[in-house]
Each structure stands twice: as C-alpha cells, then as structure tokens.
Design a protein around this motif. Structure first.
Motif, PDB file in Angstrom:
ATOM      1  N   GLN A 128     -10.139   6.578   4.383  1.00  0.00           N
ATOM      2  CA  GLN A 128      -9.701   7.949   4.124  1.00  0.00           C
ATOM      3  C   GLN A 128     -10.752   8.698   3.329  1.00  0.00           C
ATOM      4  OE1 GLN A 128      -5.999   6.690   2.184  1.00  0.00           O
ATOM      5  NE2 GLN A 128      -4.881   7.753   3.796  1.00  0.00           N
ATOM      6  N   VAL A 167     -11.660  12.961   1.670  1.00  0.00           N
ATOM      7  CA  VAL A 167     -11.216  14.329   1.427  1.00  0.00           C
ATOM      8  C   VAL A 167     -12.443  15.197   1.229  1.00  0.00           C
ATOM      9  CG1 VAL A 167      -9.987  15.855  -0.144  1.00  0.00           C
ATOM     10  CG2 VAL A 167      -9.057  13.602   0.378  1.00  0.00           C
ATOM     11  N   TYR A 202      -8.946  16.648   5.250  1.00  0.00           N
ATOM     12  CA  TYR A 202      -8.865  15.204   5.025  1.00  0.00           C
ATOM     13  C   TYR A 202      -9.204  14.456   6.302  1.00  0.00           C
ATOM     14  CZ  TYR A 202      -4.582  15.303   7.704  1.00  0.00           C
ATOM     15  OH  TYR A 202      -3.675  15.472   8.718  1.00  0.00           O
ATOM     16  N   SER A 247      -8.025  10.650   7.887  1.00  0.00           N
ATOM     17  CA  SER A 247      -7.196   9.471   7.660  1.00  0.00           C
ATOM     18  C   SER A 247      -6.800   8.874   9.001  1.00  0.00           C
ATOM     19  CB  SER A 247      -5.943   9.842   6.866  1.00  0.00           C
ATOM     20  OG  SER A 247      -5.108   8.716   6.684  1.00  0.00           O
ATOM     21  N   PRO A 273      -1.182  10.609   6.454  1.00  0.00           N
ATOM     22  CA  PRO A 273      -1.613  10.705   5.054  1.00  0.00           C
ATOM     23  C   PRO A 273      -0.518  11.215   4.141  1.00  0.00           C
ATOM     24  CG  PRO A 273      -2.269  12.671   6.216  1.00  0.00           C
ATOM     25  CD  PRO A 273      -1.552  11.792   7.217  1.00  0.00           C
ATOM     26  N   TYR A 274      -0.671  10.861   2.877  1.00  0.00           N
ATOM     27  CA  TYR A 274       0.050  11.546   1.821  1.00  0.00           C
ATOM     28  C   TYR A 274      -1.001  12.385   1.092  1.00  0.00           C
ATOM     29  CZ  TYR A 274       3.774   8.153   2.673  1.00  0.00           C
ATOM     30  OH  TYR A 274       4.756   7.398   3.265  1.00  0.00           O
ATOM     31  N   LEU A 275      -0.669  13.625   0.829  1.00  0.00           N
ATOM     32  CA  LEU A 275      -1.660  14.566   0.305  1.00  0.00           C
ATOM     33  C   LEU A 275      -1.183  15.159  -1.008  1.00  0.00           C
ATOM     34  CD1 LEU A 275      -2.330  16.140   3.760  1.00  0.00           C
ATOM     35  CD2 LEU A 275      -4.067  14.948   2.419  1.00  0.00           C
ATOM     36  N   CYS A 334      -8.045  17.914  -4.654  1.00  0.00           N
ATOM     37  CA  CYS A 334      -7.226  17.477  -3.536  1.00  0.00           C
ATOM     38  C   CYS A 334      -7.391  15.966  -3.404  1.00  0.00           C
ATOM     39  CB  CYS A 334      -7.683  18.179  -2.266  1.00  0.00           C
ATOM     40  SG  CYS A 334      -6.746  17.786  -0.789  1.00  0.00           S
ATOM     41  N   VAL A 367      -5.922  12.198  -1.225  1.00  0.00           N
ATOM     42  CA  VAL A 367      -5.199  11.605  -0.102  1.00  0.00           C
ATOM     43  C   VAL A 367      -4.907  10.144  -0.402  1.00  0.00           C
ATOM     44  CG1 VAL A 367      -7.325  10.989   1.126  1.00  0.00           C
ATOM     45  CG2 VAL A 367      -5.203  11.262   2.413  1.00  0.00           C
ATOM     46  N   ASP A 425      -2.255   6.664   1.327  1.00  0.00           N
ATOM     47  CA  ASP A 425      -1.315   6.283   2.369  1.00  0.00           C
ATOM     48  C   ASP A 425      -0.289   5.327   1.780  1.00  0.00           C
ATOM     49  OD1 ASP A 425      -3.936   4.305   3.298  1.00  0.00           O
ATOM     50  OD2 ASP A 425      -1.984   3.376   2.922  1.00  0.00           O
TER      51      ASP A 425
END
Lengths: 113, 118
Positions: free
Chosen positions: A2, A4, A25, A27, A31-33, A91, A93, A95
């Motif tokens: 991943q 960003v 991003y 991934s 993703p979790y952002l 920012c 990222v 998972d």
C-alpha cells in the motif's frame, strides 16, 4: 503493498475559502483510509476515517472526505477555512489484515486572514 | 476517547548514551504497539510492530539492535534508543492497538517524544 500520495506539500488559502487537500492511494485490497491533523510539536489527531459503507465521510471541525474507488482518491475538504485550521495534514491507508498505517508525506495548510 | 501517554515528552541526551521512551495506554489494553519516527517536516515512518510478550517486527532499514522495543504488558511498551547519535534526533510516536478485536480503527496515537541528541 500500500502507498499514499499527497499532492502538494503546501496549500495556502484565505480565511473563509474552500479547503481541498488531495490524497491518492494504492492498495491491492480494500483500503481503510484516514486523515489526521498535526499541530506543531504534538501528536496526531484523527479527523475522519473510511472503512466501509457510505463513501462520503464527515469528520471533526467541519472536515469531510469522499472515497472514490474509481479514482483511488480520498480528498479532504472543508467549505470555509478558519485560521485555526492551519496545521499539517496527513492521509493514511491501512487494511483489515495488518492494521499497519502507511502515511503520506503530509500537506501543510496555511490560512491567511 | 482512549488515552495514550508517552514519557518523556522531550529529552536531550549526549551522543553515545541510551534513552528509554515509555508508551502507556491508560484506559485500554493493547496487544499490539506500533512505533513511528518523524523527522522534521517529514511524514511518520513505521519503525516496528510489537505484540505483547513477543519480539518486535522491524521495518526494513530499522536496526533492531539499536532500537530496542519491549512490550511486556498490555498497557506499557518501551522504545530504547541505544548509543544515540545526532541523526537519531527525531519525534517518536507510539500507537497502541486495542486488544480483543476492539480496535474499531480509531487509531489512537501517543502525544510523541521529541529526542535531541547532541
């Protein structure tokens, strides 16, 4: 892996103007952002996060961000900037498998009166 | 929200000495601890991940013998910078992960420790 990318290391706006901080991003898994704010010599404060569900996420201090899968973006916006918004914004990222947070390089927001 | 503390908040040490930084989760248990380093005007870089009672996993390029991590309990983790050099001067931030699958991705961070090596 991943990653960003935050476009623009510095953004300057006038007080009352729209704030737009860009984040893209990469991934291989959903993703979790996250967006964080950091004031000088302080730790990070979570502004907002996207994990699943609604793609428009509202956070604290009037900020919001929209997850756009087709554009692999998670840009941060605020309709009207305040002087107190001047800070560094990150920012990030992660998972669900690792919970590791990968950060972007940050964007310094300046707000002029 | 969850409370995370770091001690000391700032420290100055001489080159060649060792410095211990503590990270405590005050109102929750953390099975996992992440340690980050942030150089001036740069982003946070993950240094290592530790799980309570086991050895830490270090990111590529981070010397495990220089940055000793101990995660002996669910509420305390320590990072020791051994034989510090001026290039180790940085802002060190911990991030505990809640135990029992309760993380909810809140991602609580410690307030950071600023280390200056002279």
């Amino acid at each position: 892996a991943q990653s960003v990318t935050q476009l623009g290391s510095h953004v300057s706006v006038s007080e009352g103007a729209l704030v737009l901080l860009r984040c893209n991003y990469s991934s291989s898994v959903p993703p979790y952002l996250f967006w964080y704010v950091q004031y000088p010599n302080q730790g990070l404060q979570l502004l907002l996060k996207y994990t699943t569900g609604a793609t428009l996420v509202k956070g604290i201090n009037g900020f919001e961000a929209e997850f756009k899968k087709s554009e692999t973006s998670f840009h941060l916006t605020k309709p009207s900037a305040h002087m107190s918004d001047a800070a560094e914004y990150f920012c990030a990222v992660s998972d669900s498998n690792t919970d590791k947070l990968i950060f972007g390089t940050g964007t310094r927001l300046q707000v002029f009166p | 929200g969850a409370v995370v503390s770091q001690h000391p908040s700032w420290v100055i040490c001489k080159s060649g000495t060792s410095v211990k930084i503590e990270c405590r989760s005050l109102d929750f248990q953390a099975t996992t601890m992440f340690w980050y380093r942030q150089f001036p005007k740069q982003s946070l870089m993950l240094m290592a991940t530790s799980n309570e009672g086991s050895k830490a996993t270090y990111e590529q390029g981070v010397e495990k013998d220089k940055f000793l991590i101990n995660h002996a309990s669910l509420t305390l983790s320590t990072l020791t910078v051994t034989s510090a050099h001026p290039e180790d001067s940085s802002f060190y931030i911990c991030r505990p992960e809640l135990a029992g699958g309760q993380s909810s991705y809140e991602q609580y961070f410690g307030p950071g420790t600023r280390l200056t090596v002279t």
